[in-house]
Design a protein around this motif. Structure first.
Motif, mmCIF file in Angstrom:
data_model
loop_
_atom_site.group_PDB
_atom_site.id
_atom_site.type_symbol
_atom_site.label_atom_id
_atom_site.label_comp_id
_atom_site.label_asym_id
_atom_site.label_seq_id
_atom_site.Cartn_x
_atom_site.Cartn_y
_atom_site.Cartn_z
ATOM 1 N N LEU A 103 0.835 -1.237 0.094
ATOM 2 C CA LEU A 103 0.217 -0.003 0.150
ATOM 3 C C LEU A 103 0.888 1.219 0.213
ATOM 4 C CD1 LEU A 103 -2.757 1.372 0.269
ATOM 5 C CD2 LEU A 103 -2.649 0.840 2.746
ATOM 6 N N ARG A 107 1.156 4.144 -2.813
ATOM 7 C CA ARG A 107 0.700 5.417 -2.340
ATOM 8 C C ARG A 107 1.742 6.480 -2.510
ATOM 9 N NH1 ARG A 107 -4.079 7.998 -1.699
ATOM 10 N NH2 ARG A 107 -4.349 9.439 0.015
ATOM 11 N N ARG A 108 3.013 5.959 -2.228
ATOM 12 C CA ARG A 108 4.295 6.731 -2.501
ATOM 13 C C ARG A 108 5.011 6.659 -3.713
ATOM 14 N NH1 ARG A 108 5.474 9.931 2.338
ATOM 15 N NH2 ARG A 108 6.684 11.000 0.718
ATOM 16 N N THR A 128 4.074 12.984 -4.364
ATOM 17 C CA THR A 128 3.120 11.851 -4.058
ATOM 18 C C THR A 128 2.051 11.867 -3.049
ATOM 19 O OG1 THR A 128 4.350 10.903 -2.360
ATOM 20 C CG2 THR A 128 5.172 10.510 -4.599
ATOM 21 N N GLY A 129 1.010 11.048 -2.880
ATOM 22 C CA GLY A 129 0.148 10.971 -1.903
ATOM 23 C C GLY A 129 0.755 10.410 -0.716
ATOM 24 N N SER A 130 0.084 10.086 0.350
ATOM 25 C CA SER A 130 0.539 9.612 1.753
ATOM 26 C C SER A 130 -0.824 9.223 2.405
ATOM 27 C CB SER A 130 1.255 10.804 2.577
ATOM 28 O OG SER A 130 1.064 10.715 3.861
ATOM 29 N N LEU A 131 -0.241 8.173 3.464
ATOM 30 C CA LEU A 131 -1.276 7.601 3.892
ATOM 31 C C LEU A 131 -1.878 8.425 5.203
ATOM 32 C CD1 LEU A 131 -0.365 3.889 4.323
ATOM 33 C CD2 LEU A 131 -2.061 4.912 2.818
ATOM 34 N N ALA A 134 -5.376 9.790 5.476
ATOM 35 C CA ALA A 134 -6.164 9.149 4.644
ATOM 36 C C ALA A 134 -6.884 8.207 5.120
ATOM 37 C CB ALA A 134 -5.218 8.455 3.618
ATOM 38 N N GLN A 184 -10.018 6.109 0.484
ATOM 39 C CA GLN A 184 -8.476 6.093 -0.598
ATOM 40 C C GLN A 184 -7.934 4.783 -0.540
ATOM 41 O OE1 GLN A 184 -6.159 9.644 0.500
ATOM 42 N NE2 GLN A 184 -7.964 11.102 0.892
ATOM 43 N N ALA A 185 -8.364 3.803 0.071
ATOM 44 C CA ALA A 185 -7.729 2.632 0.046
ATOM 45 C C ALA A 185 -8.771 1.454 0.642
ATOM 46 C CB ALA A 185 -6.278 2.559 0.688
ATOM 47 N N ILE A 213 -6.631 2.880 -3.980
ATOM 48 C CA ILE A 213 -6.027 1.705 -4.128
ATOM 49 C C ILE A 213 -6.599 0.545 -3.300
ATOM 50 C CG2 ILE A 213 -3.836 0.826 -3.426
ATOM 51 C CD1 ILE A 213 -2.836 3.747 -2.863
#
Ligand SMILES: NC(=O)c1ccc[n+]([C@@H]2O[C@H](COP(=O)([O-])OP(=O)(O)OC[C@H]3O[C@@H](n4cnc5c(N)ncnc54)[C@H](OP(=O)(O)O)[C@@H]3O)[C@@H](O)[C@H]2O)c1
Length: 303
Positions: A103, A107-108, A128-131, A134, A184-185, A213
């Motif tokens: 994950l 995500r990164r 990038t995104g991040s957790l 999230a 988001q996941a 994701i």
């Protein structure tokens, strides 16, 4: 009589006392002649399973202790009256670790940075995104799901957990549909049963927002793989999968080339050192059985 898969298992299980006979069978070819007297059997991990007729030769069999968490290939081979115990707990921490690693990698965008490194390119953009903060939905609150939830909370993700039975901190399945559009996941950690096969359907995937994701470390059959392929092909969703349908994934399968996908070949559990945890559980279970104590991990709901 106890049957263990190999010398390493016999050594790890240790001395069971003078009255307990132990034999070895690695699960291949014909079982040894003493198999007919076996009462407690620990088959090897991921072997081609012996057929039901071969297993039935062990006429005194009481317990089969498998070393995998998933037991679906065993269900129609276990003779009547024999207790099947899963390997729940052997692979949970390593599989949860891989779920979080996959994950985070997606995500990164680690695959993009691997490509950039190979090309000697210092590419900080796009970000990038991040957790962090999230919303992540973990489907399954057992050994793997609860570990994934704990790990994700350490990264400040906003974790919701859904499982079969609602309880404090765990949503019931009736809440899944309303939770999906804000996630988001989605991390899939449920066993492969008639109730979960295809559970992550085209409709479930469609309910996730753009860019979400999907992580599957459970079993390939739980996710509608064609629907996932369509979502990936449209570049609407991302995915990390450790499990596919079928396995091994044929070399010409379209999943290999799907965009937005990171794939590993069912390696969640089988890390270096897994045998230590497996044979520890086997030894504990054999001793419980010898002492007429309650066995752990008894398969009573199909998993
Ligand atoms: N990739 C790998 O290498 C690897 C390694 C190990 C395991 N696995 C797979 O991961 C699966 C899960 O392992 P685990 O050890 O976490 O299992 P577990 O501890 O038995 O937990 C199973 C979870 O699934 C939930 N569940 C069961 N049926 C459900 C349904 N119909 N709808 C919604 N939730 C349902 C259960 O809900 P309740 O809590 O409400 O009962 C429980 O929270 C295994 O069965 C195996 O297939 C894969």
């Amino acid at each position: 009589m106890i049957c263990l898969p190999d010398d390493a298992a016999v050594a790890a299980v240790g001395d069971l006392g003078p009255d307990v006979d132990v034999i070895e069978w690695d699960g291949s070819g014909e079982p040894p002649p003493q198999f007919t007297d076996v009462e407690f059997w620990v088959p090897p991990y991921l072997a081609v399973l012996p057929d039901a007729a071969t297993i039935a030769r062990a006429g005194r069999l009481q317990v089969i202790q498998v070393l995998s968490a998933g037991v679906e290939p065993w269900l129609d081979r276990v003779p009547d009256g024999v207790t099947l115990c899963s390997g729940r707990g052997i692979h949970g921490s390593t599989t949860a670790e891989l779920a979080v690693a996959g994950l985070l990698a997606v995500r990164r965008e680690l695959p993009r940075f691997v490509d950039a490194q190979r090309a000697h390119e210092w590419e900080q953009q796009p970000r990038t995104g991040s957790l962090v903060e999230a919303p992540v939905l973990v489907l399954g609150a057992g050994d793997i799901g609860s570990r994934v939830a704990t790990a994700l909370r350490a990264f400040d993700a906003e974790v919701a957990v859904v499982a079969r039975h609602a309880r404090p901190g765990v949503h019931g399945m009736d809440e899944l549909t309303e939770l999906l559009p804000t996630q988001q996941a989605l991390v899939v950690c449920v066993p492969n049963t008639p109730q979960t096969r295809g559970l992550v359907s085209a409709e479930v995937l469609a309910a996730l927002p753009d860019g979400a994701i999907v992580v599957n470390v459970a079993r390939g059959q739980i996710v509608d793989q064609d629907a996932l392929l369509a979502e990936l092909g449209a570049r609407r969703l991302y995915a990390f999968v450790d499990v596919t349908d079928p396995e091994p994934l044929p070399a010409d399968h379209p999943l290999w080339d799907a965009p937005n996908l990171l794939l590993t070949p069912h390696v969640g559990g089988g890390t270096i050192g897994w045998e230590r945890r497996a044979y520890r559980l086997a030894g504990q279970q054999v001793r419980r059985w010898l002492n007429r104590e309650q066995l752990h991990n008894v398969v009573d709901a199909g998993y």
